[in-house]
Design a protein around this motif. Structure first.
Motif, PDB file in Angstrom:
ATOM      1  N   THR A   1       0.949  -1.226   0.055  1.00 51.66           N
ATOM      2  CA  THR A   1      -0.006   0.134   0.219  1.00 51.66           C
ATOM      3  C   THR A   1       0.875   1.173   0.401  1.00 51.66           C
ATOM      4  O   THR A   1       0.782   2.154  -0.810  1.00 51.66           O
ATOM      5  N   SER A   2       1.982   1.356   0.680  1.00 51.87           N
ATOM      6  CA  SER A   2       3.191   2.455   0.728  1.00 51.87           C
ATOM      7  C   SER A   2       3.572   2.555  -0.841  1.00 51.87           C
ATOM      8  O   SER A   2       3.743   3.739  -1.489  1.00 51.87           O
ATOM      9  N   VAL A   3       3.454   1.999  -1.006  1.00 54.87           N
ATOM     10  CA  VAL A   3       4.644   1.721  -2.886  1.00 54.87           C
ATOM     11  C   VAL A   3       2.947   2.187  -3.783  1.00 54.87           C
ATOM     12  O   VAL A   3       3.837   2.764  -4.723  1.00 54.87           O
ATOM     13  N   LEU A   4       2.461   1.667  -3.407  1.00 54.17           N
ATOM     14  CA  LEU A   4       1.320   2.071  -4.293  1.00 54.17           C
ATOM     15  C   LEU A   4       0.629   3.257  -4.214  1.00 54.17           C
ATOM     16  O   LEU A   4       0.451   4.716  -5.216  1.00 54.17           O
ATOM     17  N   ALA A   5       0.860   3.713  -2.571  1.00 54.32           N
ATOM     18  CA  ALA A   5       0.204   5.301  -2.821  1.00 54.32           C
ATOM     19  C   ALA A   5       1.511   5.854  -3.149  1.00 54.32           C
ATOM     20  O   ALA A   5       1.302   7.535  -3.558  1.00 54.32           O
ATOM     21  N   SER A   6       2.680   5.922  -3.238  1.00 51.27           N
ATOM     22  CA  SER A   6       4.358   6.362  -3.310  1.00 51.27           C
ATOM     23  C   SER A   6       4.231   6.501  -5.399  1.00 51.27           C
ATOM     24  O   SER A   6       4.460   8.071  -5.666  1.00 51.27           O
ATOM     25  N   LEU A   7       3.509   5.801  -5.983  1.00 50.40           N
ATOM     26  CA  LEU A   7       3.231   5.943  -7.376  1.00 50.40           C
ATOM     27  C   LEU A   7       2.911   7.571  -7.851  1.00 50.40           C
ATOM     28  O   LEU A   7       2.805   8.050  -8.375  1.00 50.40           O
ATOM     29  N   VAL A   8       1.261   6.887  -6.616  1.00 51.91           N
ATOM     30  CA  VAL A   8       0.550   8.206  -6.907  1.00 51.91           C
ATOM     31  C   VAL A   8       0.731   9.252  -6.418  1.00 51.91           C
ATOM     32  O   VAL A   8       0.556  10.193  -7.472  1.00 51.91           O
ATOM     33  N   VAL A   9       1.220   9.406  -5.742  1.00 53.02           N
ATOM     34  CA  VAL A   9       1.732  10.699  -4.929  1.00 53.02           C
ATOM     35  C   VAL A   9       3.351  11.330  -6.341  1.00 53.02           C
ATOM     36  O   VAL A   9       2.906  12.241  -6.961  1.00 53.02           O
ATOM     37  N   PHE A  10       3.706  10.555  -6.396  1.00 56.54           N
ATOM     38  CA  PHE A  10       5.222  10.657  -7.713  1.00 56.54           C
ATOM     39  C   PHE A  10       4.724  11.001  -9.090  1.00 56.54           C
ATOM     40  O   PHE A  10       5.240  11.578  -9.438  1.00 56.54           O
ATOM     41  N   VAL A  11       3.634  10.525  -9.328  1.00 58.06           N
ATOM     42  CA  VAL A  11       3.264  10.928 -11.113  1.00 58.06           C
ATOM     43  C   VAL A  11       2.634  12.139 -10.417  1.00 58.06           C
ATOM     44  O   VAL A  11       2.339  13.169 -11.416  1.00 58.06           O
TER      45      VAL A  11
END
Length: 695
Positions: free
Chosen positions: A320-330
């Protein structure tokens, strides 16, 4: 279950006695049925997993982990995080799950069951949970406020307002941005420092009341009501994150954002502060020390595979942290690309004006363009690298990486950076509503677990509270709202930052240190693994023994020392908003605030030593009383004792042996939870009137 050997105690002899009478974790099914016949239980395994995931996956996964990854080496930080998660996070998480499931009590009952001297660990957990609940629900109130303002077009933070007196843009907004102005002035109406309290924010007070009302209604029937809400509050954030990820991947700048996220900078592994931040994030991401993990697992059947649950929930949390990081960085990549494009357009306009006046145009960029906005960022930067430094013009290189380096976290990410991007999307009210509804559900699922960490131990340890669950829940939420008014005044945001930074970190680390000592060195890792083997019908790997005894304990002590050292050397500071300059600045806490910080930490940690001292004195007083009674006090009454059904078979043989030796059978109190009683046999002889009670 075969009785395990007693713990080796100290010189005063208190630990062996208590280990025999209090710290034996009995997993006998008959005793558990007698003790937990009326205890609530999860309706299904999926319900329990969703509750644990909902508690551990919170706002920190969305706005804290991406920031740490952004600031500390991208992919290198992720590798470090995974390493610490495996060797420290998962073992401690498994330990709490197993303890709660085997003893089937809240945090107070679990550690009190191991030894009465350790009951303070549970009380400290409850107190820290209450601290967190106070300010965490304020963040939920902010999300409610923004979600309510999302149902309009254009969004109220999309443009700066006009000052009716001057018929011009409000100066504070013009000097900052529309999103910053809306957050600091419209939402918070923030003061310039923590010393300027100001009046209460009536709108935020109403939102806080609504947030506590939602929590109260969801918790009023215990896990039976909150678990049903979990089906939506735990799953919905994942739906929104995937929707935002798909939408974000179509944006210009998404590629640059993801590249920046995963590019590894291995040199950060030599920075001890990065290790401290990674360990702290692992610690808080799994919710260790709160008591909520123990409370949730205590409603499981004894035979549940808690080891698999520990691996499953930890894995979901990390992904979930990785998924949220992807969303935040895009999203941040798209935002940085738009800022860079605006910078290029402004500089090209400036260059166009200079080109008309200059005679020597050899430096003029050979852009193939139809206007300033058609110039690509890469073409402009290539030209600037060749000619920009030689020109005495007020232009910049419009560096995309510099914009990405301006990392934002916490409320700045959610209520400023993301709201700015939402305003750029078509159908912006829809995306804004979706985003803040996701934050609301993330906060609520964590809030339910936090409240469970307060209510379950109290109801387990105090039977009167357990009989009035509804009243306890309502009173707890009402008290939380009243104390939460501290955060709805104009300086409330500064108090939220204070509680977030200092009220939970150190006390929770101290709690987990004592939890690890209790299991590893007081109860014993071998005995604990024996109990887990009785539950799971297979023995966990022996590596857990050494991780609990040495690796986890030393890691937590190191984290505590690093946090204390940083607090002493750096000094507590906070970020304030200056209205006149329309910018943020770092200020030192005033004296009374430092006293408040110290008191928050001390009050949360104090139950551990106080409970130890109280239990020691009580035990010595009991021994002295027994000695006086045994010296000559005459009693003539029936003697009763609690006994376990599993020891009933040993009673007759023990009685026969002691009678043959001329020694009266000694009364002992067996582990808490065995609710069977039997009448002790009376010695029928001429000295019947001279019996004494040996407890």
């Amino acid at each position: 279950m075969t009785e395990k050997p007693s713990l080796n105690g100290g010189e005063d002899g208190t630990w062996p006695t208590e280990s025999r009478s209090q710290s034996q974790i009995a997993l006998n099914s008959d005793a558990n049925e007698a003790k937990d016949g009326d205890r609530p239980a999860w309706d299904s395994k999926i319900q329990y997993v969703l509750a644990q995931v909902g508690f551990s996956v919170g706002l920190g996964n969305v706005w804290r982990f991406p920031y740490l990854c952004h600031q500390n080496g991208g992919g290198a930080f992720m590798l470090l995080y995974v390493f610490l998660l495996v060797v420290v996070g998962v073992p401690l998480f498994f330990m709490e799950l197993a303890a709660g499931q085997s003893i089937r009590q809240g945090s107070i009952g679990v550690w009190k069951h191991i030894s009465p001297k350790l009951a303070g660990i549970g009380y400290s957990s409850c107190l820290v949970c209450f601290y967190v609940a106070l300010y965490y629900n304020v963040i939920i109130a902010w999300s409610l406020f923004y979600m309510g303002n999302s149902f309009q077009y254009p969004l109220p933070w999309e443009n700066c307002p006009i000052d009716v007196a001057t018929n011009d843009t409000v100066r504070e907004c013009a000097q900052s941005s529309a999103t910053s102005y809306f957050w600091f002035r419209k939402a918070l109406n923030i003061s310039n420092s923590i010393e300027e309290s100001g009046e209460f924010n009536s709108i935020m007070t109403g939102c806080l009341l609504a947030a506590w009302t939602i929590v109260c209604l969801a918790m009023i029937k215990g896990i039976k009501s909150s678990a049903k809400v979990m089906y939506f509050s735990s799953v919905f954030p994942y739906v929104v994150l995937f929707i935002f990820l798909i939408r974000g991947l179509t944006l210009d700048g998404a590629k640059e954002g993801i590249t920046y996220m995963f590019y590894p900078r291995l040199e950060i592994w030599g920075n001890m502060q990065v290790w401290r931040q990674a360990a702290t994030q692992v610690f808080f991401a799994l919710g260790l020390g709160y008591g909520s993990v123990i409370a949730y697992s205590s409603y499981n059947p004894v035979q549940n595979n808690c080891h698999r649950d520990a691996l499953l929930v930890s894995g979901i949390n990390f992904m979930t942290s990785v998924l949220a990081s992807l969303v935040v960085f895009v999203i941040l990549g798209f935002r940085a690309k738009n800022i860079a494009k605006g910078c290029v357009a402004e500089n090209v306009r400036l260059l166009s004006n200079v080109w008309i006046q200059e005679q020597d145009h050899h430096w003029w960029p050979s852009f193939n363009m139809t206007g300033p906005t058609s110039v690509s960022v890469s073409d402009y930067r290539e030209w600037y690298r060749r000619y920009g430094a030689t020109l005495r013009l007020n232009i910049t290189d419009c560096n995309l990486e510099e914009e990405m380096n301006k990392g934002v976290e916490g409320t700045g990410l959610a209520f400023i950076a993301f709201t700015e991007v939402m305003a750029l999307f078509p159908a912006s009210p829809f995306w804004s509503t979706l985003f803040f509804l996701m934050l609301l559900n993330l906060g609520m699922s964590t809030m339910f677990g936090t409240m469970q960490g307060i209510l379950t131990p109290l109801m387990d340890n105090f039977k009167m509270l357990g009989r009035h669950r509804t009243l306890l829940t309502v009173c707890s939420c009402a008290l939380g709202f009243l104390l939460g008014l501290l955060f709805t005044q104009r300086s409330g945001n500064y108090f939220v930052a204070m509680f977030d930074d200092y009220s939970a970190t150190l006390p929770l680390v101290i709690v987990v240190i004592f939890e690890t000592i209790s299991v590893s060195w007081v109860y014993g890792t071998d005995r604990f693994l024996d109990d887990i083997e009785d539950m799971l019908k297979w023995r966990p790997p022996v590596v857990y023994k050494y991780l609990w005894k040495y690796v986890c304990l030393l890691a937590m002590i190191g984290l505590l020392a690093a946090s204390l050292l940083r607090m002493v050397l750096k000094g507590p500071t906070y970020t304030a908003w200056n209205e006149s300059t329309a910018s943020e600045m770092t200020l030192e806490y005033p004296g009374w605030s430092l006293v408040m910080i110290v008191l928050l930490i001390v009050f949360a940690s104090l139950p551990v030593p106080v409970s130890y001292v109280h239990s020691t004195l009580q035990h010595r007083r009991l021994l002295n009383t027994d000695s006086m009674e045994g010296a000559g006090k005459e009693v003539n009454r029936h003697l009763y004792t609690k006994c376990s059904s599993v020891e009933q078979l040993d009673f007759n043989s023990q009685q026969a042996t002691t009678e043959e030796e001329g020694v009266r059978p000694r009364t002992t109190f067996l582990p808490v939870g065995s609710e069977h009683y039997r009448l002790l046999p009376q010695k029928e002889d001429l000295d019947e009137e001279d019996q004494d009670t040996g407890v």
